[in-house]
Structure formats: structure tokens, C-alpha cells
Design a protein around this motif. Structure first.
Motif, PDB file in Angstrom:
ATOM      1  N   TRP A 176     -95.276  -0.005  31.849  1.00  6.60           N
ATOM      2  CA  TRP A 176     -95.772  -1.271  31.322  1.00  6.60           C
ATOM      3  C   TRP A 176     -97.177  -1.286  31.293  1.00  6.60           C
ATOM      4  O   TRP A 176     -97.945  -1.244  32.316  1.00  6.60           O
ATOM      5  CB  TRP A 176     -95.262  -2.434  32.203  1.00  6.60           C
ATOM      6  CG  TRP A 176     -93.823  -2.595  31.945  1.00  6.60           C
ATOM      7  CD1 TRP A 176     -92.769  -1.777  31.144  1.00  6.60           C
ATOM      8  CD2 TRP A 176     -92.941  -3.245  32.876  1.00  6.60           C
ATOM      9  NE1 TRP A 176     -91.523  -2.235  31.412  1.00  6.60           N
ATOM     10  CE2 TRP A 176     -91.487  -2.927  32.536  1.00  6.60           C
ATOM     11  CE3 TRP A 176     -93.064  -3.848  34.110  1.00  6.60           C
ATOM     12  CZ2 TRP A 176     -90.353  -3.488  33.072  1.00  6.60           C
ATOM     13  CZ3 TRP A 176     -92.027  -4.450  34.650  1.00  6.60           C
ATOM     14  CH2 TRP A 176     -90.421  -4.448  34.206  1.00  6.60           C
ATOM     15  N   GLN A 177     -97.804  -2.057  30.108  1.00  7.36           N
ATOM     16  CA  GLN A 177     -99.092  -2.473  30.304  1.00  7.36           C
ATOM     17  C   GLN A 177     -99.222  -3.794  30.619  1.00  7.36           C
ATOM     18  O   GLN A 177     -98.408  -4.680  30.368  1.00  7.36           O
ATOM     19  CB  GLN A 177     -99.587  -2.347  28.570  1.00  7.36           C
ATOM     20  CG  GLN A 177    -100.922  -2.677  28.383  1.00  7.36           C
ATOM     21  CD  GLN A 177    -101.319  -2.866  26.949  1.00  7.36           C
ATOM     22  OE1 GLN A 177    -100.540  -2.780  25.919  1.00  7.36           O
ATOM     23  NE2 GLN A 177    -102.668  -3.256  26.657  1.00  7.36           N
ATOM     24  N   TRP A 178    -100.487  -4.127  31.049  1.00  5.38           N
ATOM     25  CA  TRP A 178    -100.758  -5.573  31.575  1.00  5.38           C
ATOM     26  C   TRP A 178    -102.057  -5.811  31.825  1.00  5.38           C
ATOM     27  O   TRP A 178    -102.964  -4.978  31.593  1.00  5.38           O
ATOM     28  CB  TRP A 178    -100.116  -5.707  33.054  1.00  5.38           C
ATOM     29  CG  TRP A 178    -100.874  -5.017  34.313  1.00  5.38           C
ATOM     30  CD1 TRP A 178    -101.724  -5.789  34.789  1.00  5.38           C
ATOM     31  CD2 TRP A 178    -100.644  -3.857  34.666  1.00  5.38           C
ATOM     32  NE1 TRP A 178    -102.350  -4.666  35.758  1.00  5.38           N
ATOM     33  CE2 TRP A 178    -101.648  -3.536  35.702  1.00  5.38           C
ATOM     34  CE3 TRP A 178     -99.771  -2.696  34.264  1.00  5.38           C
ATOM     35  CZ2 TRP A 178    -101.685  -2.244  36.496  1.00  5.38           C
ATOM     36  CZ3 TRP A 178     -99.762  -1.592  35.000  1.00  5.38           C
ATOM     37  CH2 TRP A 178    -100.649  -1.383  35.968  1.00  5.38           C
ATOM     38  N   TRP A 179    -102.394  -7.195  31.750  1.00  8.86           N
ATOM     39  CA  TRP A 179    -103.832  -7.720  32.011  1.00  8.86           C
ATOM     40  C   TRP A 179    -103.770  -8.331  33.257  1.00  8.86           C
ATOM     41  O   TRP A 179    -102.859  -8.782  33.618  1.00  8.86           O
ATOM     42  CB  TRP A 179    -104.134  -8.392  30.804  1.00  8.86           C
ATOM     43  CG  TRP A 179    -104.310  -7.859  29.568  1.00  8.86           C
ATOM     44  CD1 TRP A 179    -104.691  -6.507  28.920  1.00  8.86           C
ATOM     45  CD2 TRP A 179    -103.876  -8.280  28.169  1.00  8.86           C
ATOM     46  NE1 TRP A 179    -104.570  -6.260  27.827  1.00  8.86           N
ATOM     47  CE2 TRP A 179    -104.205  -7.421  27.276  1.00  8.86           C
ATOM     48  CE3 TRP A 179    -103.635  -9.764  27.700  1.00  8.86           C
ATOM     49  CZ2 TRP A 179    -103.991  -7.831  25.837  1.00  8.86           C
ATOM     50  CZ3 TRP A 179    -103.438  -9.828  26.370  1.00  8.86           C
ATOM     51  CH2 TRP A 179    -103.450  -8.880  25.492  1.00  8.86           C
ATOM     52  N   GLU A 180    -104.734  -8.454  33.871  1.00 12.86           N
ATOM     53  CA  GLU A 180    -105.168  -9.221  35.088  1.00 12.86           C
ATOM     54  C   GLU A 180    -105.061 -10.767  34.605  1.00 12.86           C
ATOM     55  O   GLU A 180    -105.438 -11.215  33.634  1.00 12.86           O
ATOM     56  CB  GLU A 180    -106.542  -8.813  35.636  1.00 12.86           C
ATOM     57  CG  GLU A 180    -106.773  -7.456  36.108  1.00 12.86           C
ATOM     58  CD  GLU A 180    -105.997  -7.483  37.250  1.00 12.86           C
ATOM     59  OE1 GLU A 180    -105.936  -8.218  38.163  1.00 12.86           O
ATOM     60  OE2 GLU A 180    -105.984  -6.053  37.443  1.00 12.86           O
ATOM     61  N   ALA A 181    -104.436 -11.404  35.690  1.00 17.67           N
ATOM     62  CA  ALA A 181    -104.330 -12.840  35.604  1.00 17.67           C
ATOM     63  C   ALA A 181    -104.435 -13.600  36.576  1.00 17.67           C
ATOM     64  O   ALA A 181    -104.345 -12.832  37.896  1.00 17.67           O
ATOM     65  CB  ALA A 181    -103.141 -13.033  35.000  1.00 17.67           C
ATOM     66  N   VAL A 182    -104.582 -14.841  36.833  1.00 21.42           N
ATOM     67  CA  VAL A 182    -104.633 -15.906  37.882  1.00 21.42           C
ATOM     68  C   VAL A 182    -103.581 -16.945  37.759  1.00 21.42           C
ATOM     69  O   VAL A 182    -103.995 -17.559  36.672  1.00 21.42           O
ATOM     70  CB  VAL A 182    -106.002 -15.973  38.429  1.00 21.42           C
ATOM     71  CG1 VAL A 182    -105.943 -17.122  39.706  1.00 21.42           C
ATOM     72  CG2 VAL A 182    -106.950 -14.873  38.827  1.00 21.42           C
ATOM     73  N   GLY A 183    -102.736 -17.252  38.768  1.00 22.53           N
ATOM     74  CA  GLY A 183    -101.928 -18.428  38.562  1.00 22.53           C
ATOM     75  C   GLY A 183    -102.733 -19.417  39.554  1.00 22.53           C
ATOM     76  O   GLY A 183    -103.210 -19.051  40.623  1.00 22.53           O
ATOM     77  N   ARG A 184    -103.243 -20.473  38.928  1.00 22.43           N
ATOM     78  CA  ARG A 184    -103.923 -21.327  39.896  1.00 22.43           C
ATOM     79  C   ARG A 184    -103.679 -22.970  39.616  1.00 22.43           C
ATOM     80  O   ARG A 184    -102.970 -23.268  38.506  1.00 22.43           O
ATOM     81  CB  ARG A 184    -105.320 -21.042  39.722  1.00 22.43           C
ATOM     82  CG  ARG A 184    -105.997 -21.575  38.453  1.00 22.43           C
ATOM     83  CD  ARG A 184    -107.374 -21.305  38.029  1.00 22.43           C
ATOM     84  NE  ARG A 184    -107.804 -21.840  36.969  1.00 22.43           N
ATOM     85  CZ  ARG A 184    -108.749 -21.277  36.289  1.00 22.43           C
ATOM     86  NH1 ARG A 184    -109.830 -20.614  36.917  1.00 22.43           N
ATOM     87  NH2 ARG A 184    -109.406 -21.969  35.423  1.00 22.43           N
ATOM     88  N   THR A 185    -104.140 -23.717  40.392  1.00 23.31           N
ATOM     89  CA  THR A 185    -104.086 -25.179  40.073  1.00 23.31           C
ATOM     90  C   THR A 185    -104.844 -25.578  38.903  1.00 23.31           C
ATOM     91  O   THR A 185    -105.800 -24.901  38.424  1.00 23.31           O
ATOM     92  CB  THR A 185    -104.835 -25.963  41.354  1.00 23.31           C
ATOM     93  OG1 THR A 185    -104.333 -25.780  42.512  1.00 23.31           O
ATOM     94  CG2 THR A 185    -104.739 -27.422  41.314  1.00 23.31           C
ATOM     95  N   ARG A 186    -104.155 -26.347  38.210  1.00 16.88           N
ATOM     96  CA  ARG A 186    -104.910 -26.617  36.743  1.00 16.88           C
ATOM     97  C   ARG A 186    -106.149 -27.395  36.975  1.00 16.88           C
ATOM     98  O   ARG A 186    -106.455 -28.280  37.778  1.00 16.88           O
ATOM     99  CB  ARG A 186    -103.802 -27.876  36.257  1.00 16.88           C
ATOM    100  CG  ARG A 186    -104.426 -27.907  34.687  1.00 16.88           C
ATOM    101  CD  ARG A 186    -103.357 -28.872  33.991  1.00 16.88           C
ATOM    102  NE  ARG A 186    -102.129 -27.701  33.546  1.00 16.88           N
ATOM    103  CZ  ARG A 186    -100.797 -28.121  33.052  1.00 16.88           C
ATOM    104  NH1 ARG A 186    -100.731 -29.247  32.747  1.00 16.88           N
ATOM    105  NH2 ARG A 186    -100.183 -27.327  32.962  1.00 16.88           N
ATOM    106  N   THR A 187    -107.131 -26.933  36.120  1.00  9.87           N
ATOM    107  CA  THR A 187    -108.584 -27.424  36.381  1.00  9.87           C
ATOM    108  C   THR A 187    -108.805 -28.857  36.095  1.00  9.87           C
ATOM    109  O   THR A 187    -109.860 -29.300  36.374  1.00  9.87           O
ATOM    110  CB  THR A 187    -109.340 -26.452  35.181  1.00  9.87           C
ATOM    111  OG1 THR A 187    -108.983 -26.407  34.008  1.00  9.87           O
ATOM    112  CG2 THR A 187    -109.296 -24.902  35.754  1.00  9.87           C
ATOM    113  N   ASP A 188    -107.765 -29.372  35.505  1.00 14.66           N
ATOM    114  CA  ASP A 188    -108.172 -30.882  34.937  1.00 14.66           C
ATOM    115  C   ASP A 188    -107.234 -31.618  36.172  1.00 14.66           C
ATOM    116  O   ASP A 188    -107.194 -32.848  35.921  1.00 14.66           O
ATOM    117  CB  ASP A 188    -107.860 -31.136  33.633  1.00 14.66           C
ATOM    118  CG  ASP A 188    -106.329 -30.832  33.234  1.00 14.66           C
ATOM    119  OD1 ASP A 188    -105.447 -30.410  34.068  1.00 14.66           O
ATOM    120  OD2 ASP A 188    -105.955 -30.978  32.029  1.00 14.66           O
TER     121      ASP A 188
END
Length: 144
Positions: A81-93
Motif C-alpha cells: 500500500w502507498q501512504w502519506w504521513e498524517a497527523v490526527g489532532r485536536t481541531r485548530t479552531d
């Protein structure tokens, strides 16, 4: 946390994906935002955002999380599988954004069968993944 609380937390999160041409933030409850070139790259493309951090939403030591994510990346690679780096995080707003309340290193798996990614997320003790269908995001539970 109860499932409803977790669902609300996941809905209220940003999933920031680093593409080859810039970043794009996808959400389960709204349109994507980001660099125009990155937005064009994810439009119409299926992604499943998965992590190995904090199984069952129970905080783990940072090194344990990093080690688990390394194992996950090996499993993604072994499946071709191909993937890109990501981050799940608290919404910036959100009010919690300033405290950096939550952030998990993740992978946006590209064009893979979502059911197969869900199975892998389950193996890594995850409650849910973010499924991006090319237009919008949704939270998909691993045990559903």
C-alpha cells in the motif's frame, strides 16, 4: 471514554495529510482545507487514515507509540500500500488547540480497500479510522 464521547472527539478532529505537493486537512464533518495543489490531489481519491498510537484511546508512552507506528508502517509496506504521513489532532479552531491536547502520528493509506485497512487498525487496537471517499470524511468503527 464512552463510544459517543469518542465519536464526538473524532468528529471534532483535524486529520492533516502531507502530500507530495503540500498539506491538506480532512475532517469527518466538513470540507477539506489546505494548499490548492494538495486539495486537487486528494479530490476524488480514497484515503483511510490509520494509526497505531494510543490503542483503544488509552495514552501510551511516546516511545511505545512510535515503535507501534514503525510496525504499522512495515505492515502497510508489506501489503504494497502507498501512504502519506498524517497527523490526527485536536481541531485548530477548538478551545483545546492551544494546549495541544491531542496529536497522533498517522498514515493516510491511498486507494486501499477500506475493509482491509480496518482489519489492520483492529489488529493495532484502534477504535476507528477516518475514511476519506474523495469528497468527504467519515468515522468508521473497527468493530462495526
Amino acid at each position: 471514554m464512552q463510544r459517543q464521547e469518542l465519536h464526538e472527539a473524532y468528529l471534532g478532529s483535524d486529520y492533516v495529510v502531507t502530500t507530495p505537493v503540500g498539506t491538506v486537512t480532512v475532517r469527518a464533518d466538513g470540507p477539506p482545507i489546505g494548499d490548492p495543489a494538495a486539495l486537487a490531489l486528494v479530490a476524488g481519491r480514497r484515503m483511510t487514515v490509520v494509526t497505531a498510537w494510543n490503542p483503544r484511546s488509552q495514552p501510551q508512552p511516546e516511545q511505545a507509540n512510535r515503535d507501534a507506528n514503525v510496525r504499522l508502517s512495515r505492515d502497510l509496506r508489506a501489503r504494497g500500500w502507498q501512504w502519506w504521513e498524517a497527523v490526527g489532532r485536536t481541531r485548530t479552531d477548538s478551545a483545546d488547540a492551544k494546549s495541544d491536547a491531542w496529536a497522533e502520528h498517522s498514515y493516510a493509506v491511498l486507494d486501499a480497500d477500506p475493509e482491509a485497512v480496518l482489519q489492520l487498525a483492529h489488529i493495532y487496537g484502534q477504535n476507528a479510522v477516518l475514511l476519506w471517499d474523495g469528497q468527504r470524511g467519515s468515522i468508521v468503527w473497527c468493530d462495526a
